[in-house]
Structure formats: C-alpha cells, structure tokens
Design a protein around this motif. Sequence first.
Motif, short mmCIF file in Angstrom:
data_model
loop_
_atom_site.label_atom_id
_atom_site.label_comp_id
_atom_site.label_asym_id
_atom_site.label_seq_id
_atom_site.Cartn_x
_atom_site.Cartn_y
_atom_site.Cartn_z
N ASN A 96 8.45 12.13 -28.48
CA ASN A 96 8.94 12.02 -27.10
C ASN A 96 9.93 10.88 -26.96
O ASN A 96 9.85 10.05 -26.06
N ARG A 97 10.86 10.82 -27.91
CA ARG A 97 11.89 9.79 -27.89
C ARG A 97 13.14 10.31 -28.58
O ARG A 97 13.10 11.32 -29.28
N TYR A 98 14.25 9.60 -28.35
CA TYR A 98 15.51 9.98 -28.96
C TYR A 98 16.14 8.71 -29.52
O TYR A 98 16.20 7.69 -28.83
N GLU A 99 16.56 8.76 -30.76
CA GLU A 99 17.21 7.59 -31.36
C GLU A 99 18.71 7.75 -31.22
O GLU A 99 19.29 8.72 -31.69
N TYR A 100 19.32 6.78 -30.53
CA TYR A 100 20.74 6.82 -30.25
C TYR A 100 21.40 5.57 -30.83
O TYR A 100 21.22 4.47 -30.34
N GLN A 101 22.12 5.73 -31.91
CA GLN A 101 22.88 4.67 -32.56
C GLN A 101 22.07 3.38 -32.71
O GLN A 101 22.52 2.29 -32.39
N GLY A 102 20.82 3.52 -33.18
CA GLY A 102 19.96 2.38 -33.45
C GLY A 102 19.05 1.98 -32.31
O GLY A 102 18.17 1.14 -32.48
N SER A 103 19.23 2.53 -31.14
CA SER A 103 18.36 2.25 -29.99
C SER A 103 17.42 3.43 -29.77
O SER A 103 17.80 4.57 -29.94
N VAL A 104 16.19 3.11 -29.38
CA VAL A 104 15.19 4.15 -29.12
C VAL A 104 15.11 4.37 -27.62
O VAL A 104 14.85 3.45 -26.85
#
Length: 124
Positions: A96-104
């Motif tokens: 239930n998360r998305y990793e976007y360019q090193g940020s969760v």
Amino acid sequence: MSLIAAALAVSLSAAVPTVEAQPAPTQTTFEGWINFSGQEFQLVENQNRYVTGARRPCVSGSLPRDLQRMSAQTIGRQKVRVTGTAMAWSSDLPGNRYEYQGSVLRNECGADFVILGTDISVIQ
C-alpha cells in the motif's frame, strides 16, 4: 527458404506484440498549504482549515528524495506551488505504498490520486 521455415518466420513475426507510444503525463501545478510527514507531503486547499488543524480533505504527494528532504527542512506551514503529475491511487499497490524517485508515498490523505512532484516553490 523452405516452406516450413517461411511459415515459422511469419508465425513468429505475428506473435511479437506491437507497442504503441503512450502520451507523456501532463505536468500540472497544485497549490495549497503544505505539511510534511515522513517522505510525503500533504496539501490542504483552504488556509483556514490548515490553520485550525483540519488536515483533510487533502492530497498526498512526494518529491524526489533529496528535494523532499530539503523542502521538509526549509518549507513548512506555508502556501506552495508544486509542479508534477497526478497518479491514480490503487489499493493494490504492494505494501500500500508507491516508491517515487527514492521517496515512499503512502497516501496518508486517502485521496483517489497522489502528486508526483518535480518542483516546489513558496507562494508569497
């Protein structure tokens, strides 16, 4: 070329899927009062709601890791403009998360979409 080899070549070329070009996501600007929480931020549209501590409704988003960290340290409790793209949120995301360019990004706001930010600036 034998008839079998020609038939095999035709069937192999027919089995290769074609990939159509997808349009690039459109950059949009989002404005609101910002709160940072871990590796994501929340934007609240209305200043009165923000000042009184009513953090919802809001929209969650994230910036690339270094920009997220720097912004969390230098920008807070201010009105900002975030440039980025909106991404539909799905409860099917692993963890239930998305990793976007090193940020969760966990979508603490629970909105139908999140912001994948590329730039942020304070509105004076």
